[in-house]
Write an enzyme that holds these catalytic residues in place. Structure first.
Site, PDB file in Angstrom:
ATOM      1  CG  HIS A  18      -1.877  -1.028   1.416  1.00  0.00           C
ATOM      2  ND1 HIS A  18      -1.968  -1.808   2.536  1.00  0.00           N
ATOM      3  CD2 HIS A  18      -2.862  -1.461   0.588  1.00  0.00           C
ATOM      4  CE1 HIS A  18      -2.969  -2.670   2.408  1.00  0.00           C
ATOM      5  NE2 HIS A  18      -3.525  -2.490   1.232  1.00  0.00           N
ATOM      6  CE  LYS A  42     -10.404  -8.058   0.979  1.00  0.00           C
ATOM      7  NZ  LYS A  42      -9.337  -7.084   0.673  1.00  0.00           N
ATOM      8  NE  ARG A  91      -2.358  -7.417  -4.506  1.00  0.00           N
ATOM      9  CZ  ARG A  91      -3.169  -7.629  -3.466  1.00  0.00           C
ATOM     10  NH1 ARG A  91      -2.667  -7.989  -2.315  1.00  0.00           N
ATOM     11  NH2 ARG A  91      -4.453  -7.480  -3.589  1.00  0.00           N
ATOM     12  CB  SER A 129      -4.172  -6.769   4.294  1.00  0.00           C
ATOM     13  OG  SER A 129      -3.703  -5.499   3.928  1.00  0.00           O
TER      14      SER A 129
END
Ligand code: ADP
Length: 154
Positions: A18, A42, A91, A129
């Protein structure tokens, strides 16, 4: 007209991935709003207050950056803030497929809004994360994945 971008995320917790995307984006935008949203898919490990306080510690002194939380649709939040851009990091091709759908739906809802993607640094391509949370759950050391100056204890 100022180029205002929103960087929405869960930051549960904030990682070097991040941080890299945020710092690199400062060359593109006049103002960056780091916006902690609740991701319905989440459930978070860290409280909103804890996640915000890490972001303040890291970026509180950056003139171009403001930090806040929001509820509801990201497009509505962007409209409120006068932001024309959403910043996201990429990513993998899985990230791309996921982001493409959201970015195109957002643009249908708000035709003035563009999503800007920055490729992640190769060394952070596997960093997420959720992996950091897993390591923490098993009492592992996550310091190499977390920005300098941030200490995370589960
Ligand atoms: P969200 O729940 O919105 O996906 P995250 O906090 O997981 O929130 O991610 C916020 C943004 O940061 C996303 O665009 C994500 O792709 C990006 N990001 C996460 N990890 C990395 C990384 N290692 N390198 C680059 N970008 C990343």
């Amino acid at each position: 007209m100022d180029r205002i971008a929103v960087f929405p995320g869960s930051f549960d917790p904030v990682t070097k991935g991040h941080e890299s995307v945020i710092r690199r984006s400062l060359y593109l935008f006049d103002k960056l709003i780091i916006a902690l949203g609740e991701n319905s898919a989440k459930s978070s490990l860290f409280t909103l207050e804890q996640r915000l306080s890490w972001l303040y510690k890291l970026f509180g002194n950056e003139k171009k950056i403001s930090i806040t939380q929001y509820n509801g649709l990201t497009v509505d939040f962007c409209r409120e803030q006068g932001a024309r851009f959403i910043l996201r990091g990429l990513r993998t091709s899985a990230d791309f497929e996921f982001e493409r759908g959201i970015g195109q739906m957002n643009r249908l809802m708000e035709p003035t809004l563009d999503t800007v993607f920055l490729l992640c640094e190769p060394e952070y391509a596997s960093l997420s994360s959720s992996i950091v949370r897993d390591i923490l759950r098993h009492k592992g050391d996550v310091s190499m994945f977390i920005p300098e100056g941030i200490i995370i204890k589960d």
